[in-house]
Structures are given as structure tokens and as C-alpha cells.
Design an enzyme around this catalytic site. Structure first.
Site, PDB file in Angstrom:
ATOM      1  N   LYS A   1       1.225   3.940  -3.209  1.00 18.07           N
ATOM      2  CA  LYS A   1       0.767   5.698  -2.932  1.00 18.07           C
ATOM      3  C   LYS A   1       2.209   6.305  -3.025  1.00 18.07           C
ATOM      4  O   LYS A   1       1.964   7.653  -3.376  1.00 18.07           O
ATOM      5  CB  LYS A   1       0.346   5.583  -1.555  1.00 18.07           C
ATOM      6  CG  LYS A   1      -0.958   5.126  -1.300  1.00 18.07           C
ATOM      7  CD  LYS A   1      -2.086   5.462  -2.255  1.00 18.07           C
ATOM      8  CE  LYS A   1      -3.492   5.081  -1.908  1.00 18.07           C
ATOM      9  NZ  LYS A   1      -4.474   5.456  -2.934  1.00 18.07           N
TER      10      LYS A   1
ATOM     11  N   THR B   1     -14.285   7.394   6.764  1.00 20.46           N
ATOM     12  CA  THR B   1     -14.890   6.859   5.481  1.00 20.46           C
ATOM     13  C   THR B   1     -15.250   5.620   5.561  1.00 20.46           C
ATOM     14  O   THR B   1     -14.982   4.764   6.567  1.00 20.46           O
ATOM     15  CB  THR B   1     -13.958   7.257   4.233  1.00 20.46           C
ATOM     16  OG1 THR B   1     -12.994   6.275   4.325  1.00 20.46           O
ATOM     17  CG2 THR B   1     -13.597   8.738   4.294  1.00 20.46           C
TER      18      THR B   1
ATOM     19  N   TYR C   1       0.915  -1.255  -0.037  1.00 21.00           N
ATOM     20  CA  TYR C   1      -0.072   0.087  -0.130  1.00 21.00           C
ATOM     21  C   TYR C   1       0.882   1.244   0.043  1.00 21.00           C
ATOM     22  O   TYR C   1       0.669   2.225  -0.606  1.00 21.00           O
ATOM     23  CB  TYR C   1      -0.924   0.121   1.079  1.00 21.00           C
ATOM     24  CG  TYR C   1      -1.849   1.173   1.127  1.00 21.00           C
ATOM     25  CD1 TYR C   1      -2.956   1.225   0.424  1.00 21.00           C
ATOM     26  CD2 TYR C   1      -1.666   2.189   1.927  1.00 21.00           C
ATOM     27  CE1 TYR C   1      -3.805   2.361   0.329  1.00 21.00           C
ATOM     28  CE2 TYR C   1      -2.583   3.454   1.896  1.00 21.00           C
ATOM     29  CZ  TYR C   1      -3.738   3.268   1.239  1.00 21.00           C
ATOM     30  OH  TYR C   1      -4.553   4.344   1.163  1.00 21.00           O
TER      31      TYR C   1
END
Length: 258
Positions: free
Chosen positions: A158, A189, A154
């Protein structure tokens, strides 16, 4: 019914929830027409209806799986349509992998890499053709403050978005195109809920609200900044992370491999 006035159009991926929905809302509030991209057609239509009613803009829906070649091709086709130019591209769609690299299947890692690296690359390339011809355009790649740490694939994906955005902003600013990597930290979120993550692992003061992340990201992009890190606290986190040894930014120790 009065037809919405002509205006610039923004295309947002992952537009039915979280940061994507907030980007769509704030851009619609500014008077942009929107193209909403996500997999769930029903949620797309509901989101489009709400935006059109609240902001008197037009909202197109484009149901597409951005880990799939056909889905990406459909979005590339929309971005490449000279009769309906897209002035702002927001690459927001993303997923997370809760388990360690060796515990994930190769297919899971391929989908993750596709969505965070290959798909934004293809969509940026398509959008840039028209933007450079018009000498006007804006691209926002939603990265993460994890790009400045060492948290598996991840962080690696990114970090690619941040490096690419920095380069692209330098390369194309003189041609009227602004490119920004928005790097939020923990944000309220659906993203972490879909991962099955225990949100209590991060203290309350680290959690951000989507409206602030988007507001600061749009402002930084408008001002031509290549990287946007919302809030002073996360600017400090990112600065410290870049100075620390890699072993200290790699997260908690994993169980020994068997």
C-alpha cells in the site's frame, strides 16, 4: 426500452462488494457508465443488472482474475480500446494475509504482491495512454492508512500505491489526468471477513462506512489531491504513525520464531 445517454465510463476492479461496489454505485449515480471487474461472473451480472435498473446507465461485466496474466491482459485490452474510452479507473481489488510473512507460502505472497502492486501498475499504464491523448482522465488507487505504518507486506504494497499516486499526480496533472491514493482505515466490508480476521480487535470508533470513504475519495480526486485519508480521526492516525518509531507501528508482537 430507452437507451442510456452517452456519457463517461468508469472501470472498477473488485466491483462486486465493499468499496468497489460502492465506487460503482456512486459513479453510476453521478451518471457514469461502468465496467465492473471481478472474478465471480454471477455476482458481476447481478450487480450490473441492479445498477442499470437503478441509475439508467450501462454496466459492462468483465470476469477476470487479477492475479493471473490472462485476467490482467483482458482488462488491459478493455482499457486500451479507443472506441470505448475509460475516463475513470478505480484500482480497488485487494486481498489480505492474516498470518505473518514467514508463515505464508511464497505463492500467497506473490499473489498478494501481484494484486496490490503489479496489477495496478499495468492497469494504470494502459489507462494513461488514452487519458493523456485525450488530456482528460482520473485514476483512483485504493490503498490504506496502513501505508503509513509498518505492518508487513500489506503496508509495503500500500505504501507503493501511495508513493506512485503522489508521483503520478504531479507528473500528469498538467496533462489533464488526476491520480489519487485513497487510504481508508478499518471499513465495514467483506474484506476482513474473507481474511478470517476478528473484527473486535479494533474499537468501534475506528470503523468507517464504505459510502463515506468513497464519497470523500471521489471528492478529493476531483479536486486533484494525490492522497485521500477519509475522516479527521484517520488523518490524525496517519500523521501520528509517520512520526512514531517503526517499532511502535509494527503491530502486536508475534510469537518467537522456532
Amino acid at each position: 426500452m430507452t437507451q442510456p445517454a452517452p456519457g463517461p465510463t468508469a472501470l472498477i476492479t473488485g466491483a462486486t462488494s465493499g468499496l468497489g461496489a460502492e465506487f460503482a454505485r456512486q459513479l453510476a449515480e453521478e451518471g457514469h457508465h461502468v465496467v465492473l471487474v471481478a472474478r465471480d461472473g454471477d455476482r458481476l451480472r447481478a450487480a450490473a443488472h441492479e445498477l442499470e435498473n437503478n441509475y439508467s446507465i450501462t454496466a459492462e461485466v468483465l470476469s477476470a482474475d487479477l492475479t493471473d496474466d490472462a485476467g490482467v491482459a483482458a482488462v488491459v485490452e478493455r482499457l486500451s480500446d479507443p472506441a470505448r474510452p475509460v475516463e475513470i479507473l478505480v484500482n480497488n481489488a485487494g486481498i489480505g494475509l492474516l498470518r505473518s510473512f514467514e508463515e505464508n507460502t511464497v505463492e500467497e505472497e506473490r499473489r498478494h504482491l501481484r494484486l496490490h502492486v503489479q496489477t495496478p501498475l499495468e492497469l494504470c499504464h494502459a489507462a494513461l495512454q488514452g487519458m493523456l491523448a485525450r488530456r482528460s482522465g482520473r485514476i483512483i488507487n485504493v490503498a490504506s492508512v496502513a501505508a503509513f505504518a509498518n505492518r508487513g507486506t500489506y503496508s509495503a504494497a500500500k505504501a507503493w500505491q501511495v508513493t506512485f499516486s503522489r508521483w503520478a499526480n504531479l507528473a500528469y496533472a498538467g496533462h489533464g489526468v488526476k491520480v489519487t491514493a485513497v487510504c481508508p482505515g478499518f471499513t465495514h466490508t467483506e474484506f476482513h471477513d474473507r481474511m478470517g480476521m476478528d473484527k473486535s480487535v479494533a474499537p468501534r470508533w475506528l470503523w468507517l462506512h464504505a459510502d463515506r470513504v468513497v464519497r470523500e475519495g471521489l471528492a478529493d480526486n476531483e479536486h486533484g489531491r494525490s492522497v485521500s485519508i477519509p475522516t479527521k480521526r484517520y488523518k490524525v492516525v496517519a500523521t501520528v504513525a509517520r512520526m512514531l518509531p517503526a517499532r511502535l507501528t509494527s503491530g502486536p508482537p508475534k510469537r518467537p520464531l522456532q
